[in-house]
Motif scaffolding. Sequence first.
Motif, PDB file in Angstrom:
ATOM      1  N   ARG A 246       4.244  10.292  -7.017  1.00  0.00           N
ATOM      2  CA  ARG A 246       5.208  10.620  -8.079  1.00  0.00           C
ATOM      3  C   ARG A 246       4.509  10.993  -9.380  1.00  0.00           C
ATOM      4  O   ARG A 246       5.162  11.434 -10.323  1.00  0.00           O
ATOM      5  N   GLY A 247       3.220  10.796  -9.445  1.00  0.00           N
ATOM      6  CA  GLY A 247       2.477  11.166 -10.645  1.00  0.00           C
ATOM      7  C   GLY A 247       2.230  10.029 -11.611  1.00  0.00           C
ATOM      8  O   GLY A 247       1.634  10.232 -12.678  1.00  0.00           O
ATOM      9  N   ASP A 248       2.661   8.805 -11.253  1.00  0.00           N
ATOM     10  CA  ASP A 248       2.430   7.648 -12.118  1.00  0.00           C
ATOM     11  C   ASP A 248       1.069   7.053 -11.743  1.00  0.00           C
ATOM     12  O   ASP A 248       0.977   6.012 -11.081  1.00  0.00           O
ATOM     13  N   ILE A 249       0.017   7.719 -12.184  1.00  0.00           N
ATOM     14  CA  ILE A 249      -1.335   7.387 -11.755  1.00  0.00           C
ATOM     15  C   ILE A 249      -1.757   5.998 -12.221  1.00  0.00           C
ATOM     16  O   ILE A 249      -2.351   5.225 -11.450  1.00  0.00           O
ATOM     17  N   ASP A 250      -1.448   5.659 -13.459  1.00  0.00           N
ATOM     18  CA  ASP A 250      -1.885   4.372 -13.994  1.00  0.00           C
ATOM     19  C   ASP A 250      -1.247   3.203 -13.249  1.00  0.00           C
ATOM     20  O   ASP A 250      -1.920   2.218 -12.928  1.00  0.00           O
ATOM     21  N   ARG A 251       0.046   3.311 -12.966  1.00  0.00           N
ATOM     22  CA  ARG A 251       0.720   2.234 -12.225  1.00  0.00           C
ATOM     23  C   ARG A 251       0.160   2.145 -10.801  1.00  0.00           C
ATOM     24  O   ARG A 251      -0.041   1.043 -10.274  1.00  0.00           O
ATOM     25  N   ALA A 252      -0.075   3.296 -10.188  1.00  0.00           N
ATOM     26  CA  ALA A 252      -0.642   3.307  -8.840  1.00  0.00           C
ATOM     27  C   ALA A 252      -2.017   2.646  -8.831  1.00  0.00           C
ATOM     28  O   ALA A 252      -2.348   1.875  -7.919  1.00  0.00           O
TER      29      ALA A 252
ATOM     30  N   LEU B 204      -1.646  -1.119  -8.856  1.00  0.00           N
ATOM     31  CA  LEU B 204      -1.239  -1.621  -7.538  1.00  0.00           C
ATOM     32  C   LEU B 204      -2.411  -1.615  -6.561  1.00  0.00           C
ATOM     33  O   LEU B 204      -2.612  -2.572  -5.797  1.00  0.00           O
ATOM     34  N   TYR B 205      -3.175  -0.536  -6.578  1.00  0.00           N
ATOM     35  CA  TYR B 205      -4.342  -0.458  -5.702  1.00  0.00           C
ATOM     36  C   TYR B 205      -5.398  -1.504  -6.082  1.00  0.00           C
ATOM     37  O   TYR B 205      -6.052  -2.092  -5.208  1.00  0.00           O
ATOM     38  N   LEU B 206      -5.559  -1.746  -7.398  1.00  0.00           N
ATOM     39  CA  LEU B 206      -6.534  -2.735  -7.850  1.00  0.00           C
ATOM     40  C   LEU B 206      -6.175  -4.138  -7.349  1.00  0.00           C
ATOM     41  O   LEU B 206      -7.054  -4.906  -6.934  1.00  0.00           O
ATOM     42  N   LEU B 207      -4.886  -4.469  -7.372  1.00  0.00           N
ATOM     43  CA  LEU B 207      -4.456  -5.775  -6.882  1.00  0.00           C
ATOM     44  C   LEU B 207      -4.787  -5.935  -5.402  1.00  0.00           C
ATOM     45  O   LEU B 207      -5.237  -6.991  -4.964  1.00  0.00           O
TER      46      LEU B 207
ATOM     47  N   LEU C 145       0.832  -1.203   0.000  1.00  0.00           N
ATOM     48  CA  LEU C 145       0.000   0.000   0.000  1.00  0.00           C
ATOM     49  C   LEU C 145       0.865   1.251   0.000  1.00  0.00           C
ATOM     50  O   LEU C 145       0.577   2.225  -0.705  1.00  0.00           O
ATOM     51  N   THR C 146       1.942   1.225   0.793  1.00  0.00           N
ATOM     52  CA  THR C 146       2.878   2.349   0.820  1.00  0.00           C
ATOM     53  C   THR C 146       3.517   2.552  -0.547  1.00  0.00           C
ATOM     54  O   THR C 146       3.688   3.686  -1.018  1.00  0.00           O
ATOM     55  N   LYS C 147       3.848   1.447  -1.204  1.00  0.00           N
ATOM     56  CA  LYS C 147       4.438   1.527  -2.548  1.00  0.00           C
ATOM     57  C   LYS C 147       3.448   2.143  -3.529  1.00  0.00           C
ATOM     58  O   LYS C 147       3.818   2.994  -4.359  1.00  0.00           O
ATOM     59  N   ALA C 148       2.188   1.741  -3.437  1.00  0.00           N
ATOM     60  CA  ALA C 148       1.166   2.292  -4.332  1.00  0.00           C
ATOM     61  C   ALA C 148       0.991   3.787  -4.091  1.00  0.00           C
ATOM     62  O   ALA C 148       0.861   4.574  -5.046  1.00  0.00           O
ATOM     63  N   TYR C 149       1.001   4.177  -2.818  1.00  0.00           N
ATOM     64  CA  TYR C 149       0.833   5.598  -2.492  1.00  0.00           C
ATOM     65  C   TYR C 149       2.016   6.416  -2.997  1.00  0.00           C
ATOM     66  O   TYR C 149       1.834   7.506  -3.560  1.00  0.00           O
TER      67      TYR C 149
ATOM     68  N   GLN D 136      -9.542  -0.259  -1.902  1.00  0.00           N
ATOM     69  CA  GLN D 136     -10.816  -0.133  -2.622  1.00  0.00           C
ATOM     70  C   GLN D 136     -11.247   1.323  -2.731  1.00  0.00           C
ATOM     71  O   GLN D 136     -11.655   1.789  -3.801  1.00  0.00           O
ATOM     72  N   SER D 137     -11.146   2.050  -1.626  1.00  0.00           N
ATOM     73  CA  SER D 137     -11.547   3.455  -1.651  1.00  0.00           C
ATOM     74  C   SER D 137     -10.593   4.285  -2.497  1.00  0.00           C
ATOM     75  O   SER D 137     -11.013   5.231  -3.172  1.00  0.00           O
ATOM     76  N   ASN D 138      -9.297   3.940  -2.496  1.00  0.00           N
ATOM     77  CA  ASN D 138      -8.337   4.681  -3.317  1.00  0.00           C
ATOM     78  C   ASN D 138      -8.564   4.433  -4.804  1.00  0.00           C
ATOM     79  O   ASN D 138      -8.417   5.344  -5.628  1.00  0.00           O
ATOM     80  N   VAL D 139      -8.901   3.201  -5.156  1.00  0.00           N
ATOM     81  CA  VAL D 139      -9.250   2.898  -6.558  1.00  0.00           C
ATOM     82  C   VAL D 139     -10.453   3.739  -6.980  1.00  0.00           C
ATOM     83  O   VAL D 139     -10.453   4.375  -8.043  1.00  0.00           O
TER      84      VAL D 139
END
Length: 307
Positions: free
Chosen positions: A110-116, A119-122, A101-105, A132-135
Amino acid sequence: MDKRLEVNYDLAFKYFQLAADQGWVDGQLQLGSMYYSGLGVRKDYKMAVKYFNLALQGGHILAAYNLAQMHGTGTGMMRSCHTAVELFKSVCERSRWSEQLTKAYSTYRRGDIDRALVLYLLLAEQGYEVAQSNVAFILDSKESRLINSEEIYSRALLHWNRAATQGYTVARVKLGDYHYYGYGTDVDYEAAVIHYRLASEQQHNAQAMFNLGYMHEQGLGIKRDIHLAKRFYDMAAEASTDAHIPVFLALGKLAVLYVTEYVQQWDCADLWKLLDLDQLLGPEWDLYVMTMLALFLGTVIAFRQRP
């Protein structure tokens, strides 16, 4: 040479008591276990709960598990499945997922929204409410290019619903908003009322209370009732200081509504035509009233701040 000691629960209790009194969380946990099982001391569930709670405040995950078991079975307290689930949830979430979760945040920052989002979806598919709420938030803000615009709201609605099911109050309010405006679903005022009411009654959310007041005022998905509208507006102001100004404006508009409806009861057709605000100012007259009230309030605040 065998250095093992004989089992002595009385002495163990004494030393765990000394450790617990000094704030050692393992001592508090062990003391709770001894009270729970009646080892070295008379069995006392209330004292067990006390020391398990102290250990939980110190971050001991086994204390959360033990309390969850007691809440789930009603041992030493009123049974509360909801509290048990919350505690079991906290136990499950104390794993390596927090690093992910820290990695996704960090990726999001950093602005890499798609990669984030990926990660959140996984993490969201594994049942983690924060993910779920972040997605849902990323989809709702339309920051990602991975999802087609036609599917954004329906997918966000799915994840808001999952997060709300796990007790996240903001997600519950969002569900009400989505049904109110028809985002990702059909407009359904009654469903919106249900979600706002849940957030209001179970989690005392000021935004949900305010929205219920508005829906009572307008008669959307619920019986039109100015008195209940005022009640919910007042509740929102009591629940959050941030709601004071919106509530002040809403109550001002509500006062205008009350006066016009009171005059409508008189046998004065000509006077009522004069006070027919829809005909006089148009269907958006309430926006004009709230704007004037906001300007008035801003002027008062500006004068009060003058030296």
